[in-house]
Design a protein around this motif. Structure first.
Motif, PDB file in Angstrom:
ATOM      1  N   VAL A  62     -58.423  22.575 -11.445  1.00  0.00           N
ATOM      2  CA  VAL A  62     -57.529  23.487 -10.925  1.00  0.00           C
ATOM      3  C   VAL A  62     -56.356  23.358 -11.198  1.00  0.00           C
ATOM      4  O   VAL A  62     -55.775  22.264 -11.328  1.00  0.00           O
ATOM      5  CB  VAL A  62     -57.665  23.845  -9.386  1.00  0.00           C
ATOM      6  N   GLY A  63     -55.205  24.260 -11.049  1.00  0.00           N
ATOM      7  CA  GLY A  63     -53.983  24.291 -11.237  1.00  0.00           C
ATOM      8  C   GLY A  63     -53.184  24.391 -10.175  1.00  0.00           C
ATOM      9  O   GLY A  63     -51.842  24.518 -10.472  1.00  0.00           O
ATOM     10  N   PHE A  64     -53.677  24.235  -9.012  1.00  0.00           N
ATOM     11  CA  PHE A  64     -52.817  24.243  -7.755  1.00  0.00           C
ATOM     12  C   PHE A  64     -52.898  22.852  -7.158  1.00  0.00           C
ATOM     13  O   PHE A  64     -53.785  22.175  -7.582  1.00  0.00           O
ATOM     14  CB  PHE A  64     -53.317  25.285  -7.085  1.00  0.00           C
ATOM     15  N   ARG A  65     -52.047  22.704  -6.049  1.00  0.00           N
ATOM     16  CA  ARG A  65     -51.916  21.498  -5.178  1.00  0.00           C
ATOM     17  C   ARG A  65     -52.227  21.951  -3.730  1.00  0.00           C
ATOM     18  O   ARG A  65     -52.030  22.955  -3.435  1.00  0.00           O
ATOM     19  CB  ARG A  65     -50.558  20.583  -5.388  1.00  0.00           C
ATOM     20  N   GLY A  66     -52.663  21.005  -2.929  1.00  0.00           N
ATOM     21  CA  GLY A  66     -53.189  21.161  -1.797  1.00  0.00           C
ATOM     22  C   GLY A  66     -54.342  20.469  -1.304  1.00  0.00           C
ATOM     23  O   GLY A  66     -55.514  21.181  -1.908  1.00  0.00           O
ATOM     24  N   ASN A  67     -54.650  19.467  -0.511  1.00  0.00           N
ATOM     25  CA  ASN A  67     -55.748  18.979  -0.004  1.00  0.00           C
ATOM     26  C   ASN A  67     -56.824  20.157   0.563  1.00  0.00           C
ATOM     27  O   ASN A  67     -57.805  20.249   0.010  1.00  0.00           O
ATOM     28  CB  ASN A  67     -55.614  17.802   0.761  1.00  0.00           C
ATOM     29  N   ALA A  68     -56.070  20.906   1.496  1.00  0.00           N
ATOM     30  CA  ALA A  68     -56.975  21.655   2.171  1.00  0.00           C
ATOM     31  C   ALA A  68     -57.237  22.831   1.347  1.00  0.00           C
ATOM     32  O   ALA A  68     -58.363  23.379   1.450  1.00  0.00           O
ATOM     33  CB  ALA A  68     -56.240  22.271   3.395  1.00  0.00           C
ATOM     34  N   ARG A  69     -56.561  23.486   0.675  1.00  0.00           N
ATOM     35  CA  ARG A  69     -56.578  24.468  -0.435  1.00  0.00           C
ATOM     36  C   ARG A  69     -57.857  24.174  -1.315  1.00  0.00           C
ATOM     37  O   ARG A  69     -58.634  24.894  -1.657  1.00  0.00           O
ATOM     38  CB  ARG A  69     -55.396  24.855  -1.155  1.00  0.00           C
ATOM     39  N   ALA A  70     -57.678  22.838  -1.651  1.00  0.00           N
ATOM     40  CA  ALA A  70     -58.890  22.627  -2.863  1.00  0.00           C
ATOM     41  C   ALA A  70     -60.233  22.382  -2.274  1.00  0.00           C
ATOM     42  O   ALA A  70     -61.110  22.974  -2.943  1.00  0.00           O
ATOM     43  CB  ALA A  70     -58.292  21.070  -3.519  1.00  0.00           C
ATOM     44  N   ARG A  71     -60.170  21.880  -1.026  1.00  0.00           N
ATOM     45  CA  ARG A  71     -61.546  21.844  -0.230  1.00  0.00           C
ATOM     46  C   ARG A  71     -61.970  23.020   0.013  1.00  0.00           C
ATOM     47  O   ARG A  71     -63.214  23.511  -0.224  1.00  0.00           O
ATOM     48  CB  ARG A  71     -61.150  20.870   0.807  1.00  0.00           C
ATOM     49  N   HIS A 162     -63.915  27.537   7.304  1.00  0.00           N
ATOM     50  CA  HIS A 162     -62.804  27.282   6.366  1.00  0.00           C
ATOM     51  C   HIS A 162     -61.671  26.545   6.654  1.00  0.00           C
ATOM     52  O   HIS A 162     -61.383  26.229   7.798  1.00  0.00           O
ATOM     53  CB  HIS A 162     -62.134  28.564   5.908  1.00  0.00           C
ATOM     54  N   LEU A 163     -60.900  26.131   5.718  1.00  0.00           N
ATOM     55  CA  LEU A 163     -59.672  25.184   6.047  1.00  0.00           C
ATOM     56  C   LEU A 163     -58.306  25.989   5.844  1.00  0.00           C
ATOM     57  O   LEU A 163     -58.150  26.835   5.235  1.00  0.00           O
ATOM     58  CB  LEU A 163     -59.560  23.945   5.004  1.00  0.00           C
TER      59      LEU A 163
END
Length: 284
Positions: A62-71, A162-163
């Protein structure tokens, strides 16, 4: 009963390899690993590749950052009934998945199962909230930490599973994403059980001997999730306002002062500062 492990990773290689090796050793084989790869340099490609022939792996870049968003993004790919969010620097005892399935099968009304977090290869507890006694718990005594939580999708409201992307590493408020999700699910009546007999290993990084920076950063997420539910006029969150923002930190600081432990006193002080900083800064 299939298990889906959603792993968000960024910047780690050796630790990720150790986790993959622990999955290879699992006694329970009906699982899939969904890797949400936030690296831009392909640094884990060679690490992941050998394991694709050992168990089911989906490697999503993926091209984005963020742990919650990725999960949260990874949830969209899961095929299993049980979902977990392992950290990329944790490892599983070889019977973790076997014991998880057994607990869900044994407890017919169970929605959330939480394992114990142990310092690497020892019997000493690591980060998160742990206990030597297995027990059911409510939102007033939340257990574990996000990488020790397992969720039964068949027993959850899909709309609530969801997170919140505002929480976690790489988001507005570092930390707190696991407790935000857990509190939200518990307050609508989901049943949760904690057992230290399921062992997940993770380095103990939340300790005053390691300095105050990490605690200051992560505690902002705690204050922010408390404020989120306070803004929703959730009267029960008053318990956490009193406990985490006044009583417990003050008592712990007094104890550190009595024991003449200035490093621990500073650590606890910055923890409190971080909680208040997140509480006052939250907008959502």
């Amino acid at each position: 009963m299939k298990i889906s492990l959603v792993l968000a990773t960024l910047g780690r290689d050796k630790e990720l390899a150790d986790f993959l090796k622990s999955l290879q050793r699992q006694t329970y084989k009906n699982f899939e690993l969904i890797i949400i790869d936030q690296n831009k340099d392909g640094k884990i490609d060679a690490i992941v590749r050998p394991f694709t022939s050992c168990f089911e792996v989906m490697h999503v870049k993926v091209g984005f950052r963020g742990n919650a968003r990725a999960r949260d993004y990874g949830i969209g790919f899961v095929q299993g009934r049980i979902v977990a969010f392992p950290d990329d620097d944790c490892t599983y005892e070889r019977d973790v998945l076997e014991k998880v399935v057994a607990e869900f099968a044994r407890r017919k009304n169970l929605s959330i199962l939480v394992a114990g977090s142990y310092d690497c290869s020892t019997s000493r507890f690591s980060i998160g909230v742990n206990s030597h006694k297995a027990r059911y718990f409510s939102r007033f005594s939340m257990m574990g930490v996000e990488f020790t939580q397992f969720f039964d999708r068949d027993r959850l409201d899909a709309g609530e599973f969801h997170l919140d992307h505002d929480f976690g590493i790489g988001s507005k408020y570092s930390g707190g994403e696991g407790f935000e999700l857990l509190y939200r699910l518990l307050r609508i009546g989901n049943v949760a059980f904690y057992t230290p007999e399921i062992r997940i290993y993770h380095p103990d990084k939340d300790h005053y001997t390691l300095g105050t920076g990490r605690m200051l950063m992560y505690s902002t997420g705690v204050g922010a999730y408390i404020r989120k539910f306070a803004n929703q006029q959730d009267i029960f969150i008053l318990y956490y306002i009193v406990r985490k923002m006044f009583v417990v930190p003050i008592l712990k600081m007094l104890l550190a002062l009595l024991l003449l432990n200035p490093k621990k006193l500073a650590y606890l002080f910055y923890n409190l500062i971080g909680v208040w900083r997140g509480f006052l800064a939250y907008h959502g």
